[in-house]
Each structure stands twice: as C-alpha cells, then as structure tokens.
Design a protein around this motif. Structure first.
Motif, PDB file in Angstrom:
ATOM      1  N   ARG A 141       0.859  -1.195   0.000  1.00 43.47           N
ATOM      2  CA  ARG A 141       0.000   0.000   0.000  1.00 43.47           C
ATOM      3  C   ARG A 141       0.884   1.229   0.000  1.00 43.47           C
ATOM      4  NH1 ARG A 141      -5.078   1.016   0.201  1.00 43.47           N
ATOM      5  NH2 ARG A 141      -5.534  -1.175   0.566  1.00 43.47           N
ATOM      6  N   ALA A 142       0.558   2.163  -0.887  1.00 43.13           N
ATOM      7  CA  ALA A 142       1.341   3.395  -0.972  1.00 43.13           C
ATOM      8  C   ALA A 142       0.450   4.545  -1.378  1.00 43.13           C
ATOM      9  CB  ALA A 142       2.479   3.229  -1.976  1.00 43.13           C
ATOM     10  N   LYS A 143       0.732   5.728  -0.846  1.00 45.70           N
ATOM     11  CA  LYS A 143       0.040   6.947  -1.249  1.00 45.70           C
ATOM     12  C   LYS A 143       0.978   7.731  -2.155  1.00 45.70           C
ATOM     13  CE  LYS A 143      -3.231   7.404   2.548  1.00 45.70           C
ATOM     14  NZ  LYS A 143      -3.782   8.265   3.601  1.00 45.70           N
ATOM     15  N   ILE A 144       0.592   7.836  -3.420  1.00 45.51           N
ATOM     16  CA  ILE A 144       1.436   8.497  -4.418  1.00 45.51           C
ATOM     17  C   ILE A 144       0.604   9.529  -5.164  1.00 45.51           C
ATOM     18  CG2 ILE A 144       2.968   8.174  -6.396  1.00 45.51           C
ATOM     19  CD1 ILE A 144       3.315   5.268  -5.555  1.00 45.51           C
ATOM     20  N   ASP A 148      -4.410   6.561  -3.037  1.00 41.77           N
ATOM     21  CA  ASP A 148      -4.143   5.463  -2.115  1.00 41.77           C
ATOM     22  C   ASP A 148      -4.200   4.178  -2.942  1.00 41.77           C
ATOM     23  OD1 ASP A 148      -3.812   3.812   0.015  1.00 41.77           O
ATOM     24  OD2 ASP A 148      -5.786   4.133   0.875  1.00 41.77           O
ATOM     25  N   ILE A 149      -3.040   3.578  -3.191  1.00 40.64           N
ATOM     26  CA  ILE A 149      -2.956   2.422  -4.087  1.00 40.64           C
ATOM     27  C   ILE A 149      -2.633   1.171  -3.287  1.00 40.64           C
ATOM     28  CG2 ILE A 149      -1.796   1.456  -6.113  1.00 40.64           C
ATOM     29  CD1 ILE A 149      -1.057   4.354  -6.884  1.00 40.64           C
ATOM     30  N   GLY A 150      -3.567   0.218  -3.312  1.00 42.43           N
ATOM     31  CA  GLY A 150      -3.341  -1.066  -2.671  1.00 42.43           C
ATOM     32  C   GLY A 150      -2.858  -2.069  -3.702  1.00 42.43           C
ATOM     33  N   VAL A 151      -1.790  -2.778  -3.385  1.00 46.55           N
ATOM     34  CA  VAL A 151      -1.210  -3.745  -4.312  1.00 46.55           C
ATOM     35  C   VAL A 151      -1.383  -5.145  -3.746  1.00 46.55           C
ATOM     36  CG1 VAL A 151       0.925  -4.557  -5.386  1.00 46.55           C
ATOM     37  CG2 VAL A 151       0.454  -2.107  -5.257  1.00 46.55           C
ATOM     38  N   GLU A 152      -2.080  -5.993  -4.467  1.00 48.00           N
ATOM     39  CA  GLU A 152      -2.293  -7.376  -4.005  1.00 48.00           C
ATOM     40  C   GLU A 152      -1.018  -8.196  -4.151  1.00 48.00           C
ATOM     41  OE1 GLU A 152      -5.625  -9.226  -5.896  1.00 48.00           O
ATOM     42  OE2 GLU A 152      -7.035  -8.399  -4.441  1.00 48.00           O
ATOM     43  N   THR A 153      -0.450  -8.180  -5.361  1.00 48.26           N
ATOM     44  CA  THR A 153       0.736  -8.993  -5.613  1.00 48.26           C
ATOM     45  C   THR A 153       1.685  -8.291  -6.578  1.00 48.26           C
ATOM     46  OG1 THR A 153      -0.366 -10.149  -7.446  1.00 48.26           O
ATOM     47  CG2 THR A 153      -0.443 -11.202  -5.271  1.00 48.26           C
ATOM     48  N   ILE A 154       2.971  -8.620  -6.426  1.00 48.42           N
ATOM     49  CA  ILE A 154       3.999  -8.207  -7.385  1.00 48.42           C
ATOM     50  C   ILE A 154       4.718  -9.476  -7.810  1.00 48.42           C
ATOM     51  CG2 ILE A 154       6.150  -6.923  -7.705  1.00 48.42           C
ATOM     52  CD1 ILE A 154       5.064  -4.900  -5.652  1.00 48.42           C
ATOM     53  N   ALA A 155       4.730  -9.723  -9.104  1.00 46.26           N
ATOM     54  CA  ALA A 155       5.333 -10.949  -9.629  1.00 46.26           C
ATOM     55  C   ALA A 155       6.372 -10.616 -10.691  1.00 46.26           C
ATOM     56  CB  ALA A 155       4.258 -11.867 -10.210  1.00 46.26           C
ATOM     57  N   LEU A 156       7.319 -11.517 -10.844  1.00 50.69           N
ATOM     58  CA  LEU A 156       8.318 -11.426 -11.905  1.00 50.69           C
ATOM     59  C   LEU A 156       8.123 -12.639 -12.785  1.00 50.69           C
ATOM     60  CD1 LEU A 156      10.860  -9.999 -13.046  1.00 50.69           C
ATOM     61  CD2 LEU A 156      12.226 -11.428 -11.511  1.00 50.69           C
ATOM     62  N   GLU A 157       7.918 -12.428 -14.069  1.00 50.60           N
ATOM     63  CA  GLU A 157       7.625 -13.544 -14.951  1.00 50.60           C
ATOM     64  C   GLU A 157       8.255 -13.342 -16.319  1.00 50.60           C
ATOM     65  OE1 GLU A 157       3.407 -13.473 -14.613  1.00 50.60           O
ATOM     66  OE2 GLU A 157       3.136 -12.057 -16.268  1.00 50.60           O
ATOM     67  N   GLU A 158       8.230 -14.396 -17.124  1.00 46.43           N
ATOM     68  CA  GLU A 158       8.761 -14.302 -18.476  1.00 46.43           C
ATOM     69  C   GLU A 158       7.651 -13.854 -19.418  1.00 46.43           C
ATOM     70  OE1 GLU A 158      10.149 -18.152 -19.647  1.00 46.43           O
ATOM     71  OE2 GLU A 158       8.311 -19.187 -19.077  1.00 46.43           O
ATOM     72  N   ASP A 159       8.002 -12.984 -20.344  1.00 43.82           N
ATOM     73  CA  ASP A 159       7.033 -12.545 -21.339  1.00 43.82           C
ATOM     74  C   ASP A 159       6.745 -13.688 -22.301  1.00 43.82           C
ATOM     75  OD1 ASP A 159       5.280 -10.938 -22.696  1.00 43.82           O
ATOM     76  OD2 ASP A 159       6.690  -9.296 -23.005  1.00 43.82           O
ATOM     77  N   ALA A 160       5.618 -13.580 -22.996  1.00 43.17           N
ATOM     78  CA  ALA A 160       5.189 -14.630 -23.914  1.00 43.17           C
ATOM     79  C   ALA A 160       5.817 -14.448 -25.293  1.00 43.17           C
ATOM     80  CB  ALA A 160       3.669 -14.615 -24.031  1.00 43.17           C
ATOM     81  N   ALA A 161       5.699 -15.457 -26.127  1.00 48.61           N
ATOM     82  CA  ALA A 161       6.157 -15.356 -27.512  1.00 48.61           C
ATOM     83  C   ALA A 161       5.294 -14.336 -28.252  1.00 48.61           C
ATOM     84  CB  ALA A 161       6.080 -16.718 -28.187  1.00 48.61           C
ATOM     85  N   ARG A 162       5.837 -13.797 -29.325  1.00 52.38           N
ATOM     86  CA  ARG A 162       5.174 -12.734 -30.073  1.00 52.38           C
ATOM     87  C   ARG A 162       4.373 -13.337 -31.224  1.00 52.38           C
ATOM     88  NH1 ARG A 162       7.825  -8.532 -33.767  1.00 52.38           N
ATOM     89  NH2 ARG A 162       9.628  -9.909 -33.633  1.00 52.38           N
ATOM     90  N   THR A 187      -3.305  -4.742  -8.613  1.00 47.08           N
ATOM     91  CA  THR A 187      -3.845  -3.904  -7.535  1.00 47.08           C
ATOM     92  C   THR A 187      -5.011  -4.586  -6.830  1.00 47.08           C
ATOM     93  OG1 THR A 187      -5.554  -2.773  -8.844  1.00 47.08           O
ATOM     94  CG2 THR A 187      -3.320  -1.873  -8.939  1.00 47.08           C
ATOM     95  N   GLU A 188      -5.331  -4.057  -5.668  1.00 46.77           N
ATOM     96  CA  GLU A 188      -6.580  -4.426  -4.997  1.00 46.77           C
ATOM     97  C   GLU A 188      -7.741  -3.807  -5.784  1.00 46.77           C
ATOM     98  OE1 GLU A 188      -6.363  -2.869  -1.081  1.00 46.77           O
ATOM     99  OE2 GLU A 188      -4.865  -4.327  -0.391  1.00 46.77           O
ATOM    100  N   PRO A 189      -8.968  -4.309  -5.587  1.00 50.56           N
ATOM    101  CA  PRO A 189     -10.126  -3.650  -6.218  1.00 50.56           C
ATOM    102  C   PRO A 189     -10.231  -2.198  -5.762  1.00 50.56           C
ATOM    103  CG  PRO A 189     -10.737  -5.804  -5.365  1.00 50.56           C
ATOM    104  CD  PRO A 189      -9.360  -5.529  -4.859  1.00 50.56           C
ATOM    105  N   MET A 190     -10.513  -1.302  -6.696  1.00 49.20           N
ATOM    106  CA  MET A 190     -10.581   0.132  -6.399  1.00 49.20           C
ATOM    107  C   MET A 190     -11.972   0.660  -6.703  1.00 49.20           C
ATOM    108  SD  MET A 190      -6.965   1.344  -8.122  1.00 49.20           S
ATOM    109  CE  MET A 190      -7.242   0.468  -9.646  1.00 49.20           C
TER     110      MET A 190
END
Length: 608
Positions: A141-144, A148-162, A187-190
């Motif tokens: 959660r951050a105020k920018i 007021d932005i709630g973040v559920e998850t942050i993930a690192l993943e590979e992009d898909a083929a084009r 994000t969380e639901p806003m």
C-alpha cells in the motif's frame, strides 16, 4: 453514470518489460527482430491435469480449438530454453533486484524465498504450455500523488512469444520476445472513477520506468483491467493498448454488465428457462436468395442451419455496448470456438440481402419467431457453433458470466476465453527456490530511492509549479530535461521545461517541426546570453534547416542587448513614463531583445 451507485470495482494488472542484459531464464539477449527467422518448429499442445487431478477451464477452451502452433527463432538470439528442449537457467539477478525494489516502493511484504511456478497457458504463446512466474511480494500500500494504491501482488515472470500471424488453424509465434523479464503489478479492487483508474495505471507504470530499469517504446507496457458492478461478475479485459483507452473500456464494460442484467431480468419475466439444442437445415429456404453473404456460402457447397432461440425475440438485437448487441456476444463465442465468421439473428433480419419472405419461411419451418442462422461448409463446425451458442444463451438468465475479454480499439470488448480457475499453477521442478539475499536487498533499496514522489518534490524544489512538474513527469521529456539541466546551467529549469512542453507543443500545432537539435541550439544561445527567453518562440518558428539559434536571432534582429545598453534604455523610458508602466513599455519597444530580469535590475539600480 453514477459509478458509486452501480458498485463499480476496478482492478489493474500492469505488465512492464524490464531492461536487462539477458532473458529471465536463459542468457539470450532480450531483443526483438524483424529479419527472416533461421528456423521454424511445429508443435501441438495437449491437456494435462494438475496434481489434484483438476483441469483449468481456460485450458479446456484452448485445447478444444485443435490448433497447430508454429514457432520461429534465431540461432544466435534464441536457444533451447525457449524451445522447451533445455531446463531453465537460474533467474536473472538484475530483474530480481528491480522486482524487489518495486515491492519496496509500494511497501509490499517480501517473501524470504522465491519459488518459480509454472502457470498453465495453452494458447500457443508459451512453447512449453506454461509461463514461468515468481511471486515476489504481496499486500502493498502506498500513497502516491494523492492516490491510495493497494497492491495485491507483485510478480516477476517471463514474457510470452510474439504472435506474428494466423493461418487458418495454424498460429505463428516468434520466440524473440519469449523469456524477456516482465514485472506484473496487480492492484486491490478500487472504487475510483474510470478517469482516476487511468491516473493510477500511469502512476504504477511510471514508478517502474522512472528507475531507468524498464524498457521503453511501443508494446513494452501492457494493461489488463478487471471490472465488476454490483450483481455482475468480475470480467478481465486483456491487452488495453493505451492508457487513454482505460476510462472508456471501464465505462463500456459497466454499461455491458448493466444491460446483461436487464436481459436476465427480462428473461425471468418471460419465464425463459433452459434453451435446448434444436437446429434445422434451412438451406432450401435460400435456394433463390439474392443475399451475397448467403450465396457465397451456398456456392462453396455450404449449408445454412437455423437454431431455435425461443423467448429471445427483441433481445438478440438488444444493444449492450455502443455498436454491439447481444447477438454480437454470441457471434464472439462462435468466432472464438470455430472457424466460422459469426452468425445472423432474427432481430436483424430482413437485412444483408435476406428478404422478409425468406425470414418468414425459416420461422415457419422452425415454429418460432426467434432464431439464429449459422452458415458454413463443414457440418462439424456448424454443429459445434450451435452448441456454443446454446451454452451462452443458457448463461443469459444468470446475468453476467465470468469471462476474459479483449479490448477493441474503440473501447468496447469482445469475448476471448473463460476466466482461468485455480488449477493452473504448480511448482517449477527444474529450479531451486531463490533466496532474497542481503546483497539483493541492499541493491534494491538504492533503486527504490528513485521514486515518483521523490522526483515530483525534486522538480518543485527547482522552481517548477506543481502543474508543470506533473506535466513533465507524465511526458516523454523528463530524461532530456535532466540532461539539459546539467548541460545548460544558466538557463532556468522552468524555462527548459516550458520549451520542452508548452512552446514546442504550441508550435507543433502550427505545423512547425521542432526537433532536439533545434531545442539544444536555442538552449545553448540562452545559456550564452545571446538571446532572451521572450525571443525563444519566434526563433524556433523561423529556424531553417542547419541554422543555429544565434544565426536566426541575427537574421531577425533578436540578439539580446547587453546590460549596459538596457540600463540606458530604462533610464530614457523612465524619464517619459510613469513608474508602474516602465517595464511594460521597455518590453513593448524592444520585444525579444531585452531580458525582463535586466530591466528589473536596471530599475533597482536607478532607484537606489
């Protein structure tokens, strides 16, 4: 629309490509190529059950299409990892540092160990049938900038083929994009308005870009939007191509769900329950048709099937989004499942060259006024399309089905596939857990210091107004601004920003082409006190190719007057003009040649 009364909830999934030296799970360079590929590989994907014996509904949907996938690659920039012929390498550490830094920006809770997971995806965009992803953090959660932005998850993943092309049931993908590191922020639901959601999407994307660790350019950031209203259902809208389209996509999806609920209510009022699969071959009714659409199918040896839709009269043609009716939803399902181009329904007939007499004959054969026409050559395709339409019709009395949809260029959406279930994620067996070390944390903390709020405060401290600072942050000119700030130290920061943003934009509207070379030349002349800020716009307007700002100033008579001469002018004007009008009179007489600061200085010296 009264979004609060509707109970509008919106979530964002922002995907940002990272600017790394290698791909996430191999050491190939993350470059996209347009030259002729070195090889092509053909694959088919099949269903496999999870460890709990479950099968994801989105997987079933894709496999039923019976598609063939062709993958194009390059011997020097793609490898066996992309082809799923070699185990993945350990994750790229730079990408991991960036993901941890973003988690810190949003005050998210980091995991001590990161597990690489396989997320089942069988639309062909991943050769292996799954996408590798790592959950980095949760509950942020951050105020920018006031949000007021709630973040559920942050993930690192590979992009898909084009995706390159589609050739019937064959899909052609290129392996160059597959494996590029991608950070996903969900994000969380806003409960914000659609316009505010656009602002939040920009804030999230730019918070990563401002670190200098994100790729730039078309296609490097992709937005998915989740939308629901009270009584409706969560709908995931994939691939919103541009931030400015987000408000319209949300608005139109809210409208769609409202109208689908209206259809459900009307069906209940009519007592419409389950629609049974009941089709009839009505090809004979069009034996002498003048409809080009129907004639083309018949001349190819095709047939026309009619599907009974009892109780749906006037609802098939009911508009649910601008330019899209309930019949459009059914046609989307047909196009997604089969090779047919769509369907025709009784609410839009007569039309398309089909006469009222032909419509009556079809209705008489069926014994109902409401029906759908399906046309094609393959009987199996026609029968499958009929089954798909019936399945969708039977969802209608329930209201809004949970779906994954794709954004159209006008902000409307179309059906893509069912929403995935919980049986699509399982551990990657070829990689060990990744520990978040002290070294990674330390490097991430340095990256996290470069954040949006800090940059905003820094710009204001330079003398920029809040509006100009925000405008600069949102523009593509921030990096140039900082470069010019260091290079032309005598030019006020607010003037540099104004030239980049306001003056250039105003001249562009006049059809004047402004490039970086012209701006640099003007800033150089300002820095050397050759011209005044009042002359900037006129000099840029009249600058010829290859001409410097100083040369233009001499040609136009706009060279800055030295201070001693300005002081003499002020002394002369002050003898003839009221004190409060001196500055205005001097600027009027010598417009573009005198600097206002010189005029003020001269007045102060004369007064003392």
């Amino acid at each position: 629309m009264d979004y609060k009364a509707l109970g509008l909830k919106t979530g964002l999934e922002i995907h940002i490509q990272l600017n790394t030296q290698r791909k996430l799970f191999c050491h190939c360079p993350p470059v996209l190529r347009d030259d002729e590929p070195h090889f092509r590989v053909e694959r088919r994907l099949h269903i496999s059950v999870s460890e709990l014996g479950a099968v994801d509904p989105a997987v079933v949907w894709e496999v039923r299409k019976r598609r063939k996938y062709i993958y194009e690659g390059y011997r020097d920039t793609t490898c066996l990892v992309e082809l799923d012929e070699e185990p993945p390498h350990l994750p790229d550490e730079e990408a991991l540092v960036t993901a941890v830094a973003v988690a810190k920006m949003f005050n998210a809770k980091l995991f001590d160990e990161i597990y690489v997971m396989r997320k089942t995806v069988v639309d062909g965009s991943n050769v292996s049938g799954f996408q590798r992803t790592m959950l980095i953090a949760y509950g942020g959660r951050a105020k920018i900038l006031g949000y007021d932005i709630g973040v559920e998850t942050i993930a690192l993943e590979e992009d898909a083929a084009r995706k390159i092309s589609e050739e019937g049931k064959a899909m052609v993908y290129r392996l160059d994009r597959l494996g590029i590191p991608l950070i996903e922020i969900a994000t969380e639901p806003m409960a914000y308005t659609p316009q505010e959601v656009e602002e939040v999407a920009w804030i999230i994307g730019y918070s990563v870009k401002i670190t200098g660790r994100a790729k730039r350019g078309v296609g490097t950031v992709r937005q998915d939007v989740n939308v629901s209203i009270a009584g409706g259902a969560k709908t995931e809208i994939k691939g919103v191509p541009d931030l400015s389209l987000i408000p319209k996509v949300i608005e139109y999806e809210a409208v769609r769900q409202v109208n689908l609920l209206k259809i459900a209510e009307e069906l209940k009022r009519r007592g419409v329950g389950r629609v049974e699969l009941s089709v009839a071959d009505v090809t004979a009714a069009f034996a002498n048709t003048k409809s080009r659409l129907v004639r083309k199918v018949l001349d190819s040896g095709g047939r026309v099937l009619a599907l009974k839709t009892p109780g749906f009269q006037k609802l098939l043609g009911f508009e649910i989004q601008p330019g899209r009716r309930f019949g459009s939803e059914l046609a989307d399902y047909v196009r997604a499942w089969t090779e047919l181009g769509g369907l025709l329904h009784s609410d839009e007939l007569p039309g398309y060259g089909i006469t009222a007499e032909e419509v009556r004959e079809v209705a008489n054969r069926l014994g109902v006024e409401s029906f759908i026409l399906l046309m094609g050559v393959e009987e199996s395709e026609l029968l499958e399309a009929a089954q798909v339409v019936v399945e969708r019709l039977n969802m209608a009395p329930k209201g809004v089905p949970e779906e994954t949809r794709a954004a159209n260029p006008d902000g409307t959406t179309r059906f893509l596939r069912p929403r995935p279930g919980a049986a699509r994620m399982y551990p990657e067996t070829d990689l060990p857990p990744v520990k978040i070390t002290f070294e990674i944390m330390k490097r991430a903390e340095e990256v996290a210091k470069i954040n949006l709020d800090a940059k905003f405060k820094e710009l204001i401290s330079l003398g920029l107004s809040k509006d100009l600072a925000l405008q600069l942050i949102k523009s593509p000119h921030l990096e140039k601004f900082e470069e010019y700030l260091d290079k032309f130290i005598s030019v006020p920061p607010q003037l540099i920003a104004s030239i980049l943003l306001n003056i250039s934009k105003a001249l562009a509207r006049e059809g004047v082409e402004i490039d970086g070379a012209k701006i640099e030349s003007v800033l150089d002349a300002l820095n050397r006190r050759v011209i005044t800020k009042e002359a900037v716009e006129e000099i840029l307007r009249n600058m010829r190719p290859g001409e410097s700002a100083e040369e233009v100033a001499r040609r136009l008579g706009l060279v800055r007057l030295p201070y001693e001469e300005v002081k003499k002018i002020v002394e002369e004007v002050s003898r003839q003009t009221a004190k409060e009008k001196i500055i205005g009179e001097v600027m009027r007489r010598y417009r573009g040649r005198v600097d206002i600061e010189d005029v003020k200085r001269a007045l102060a010296e004369i007064a003392s």
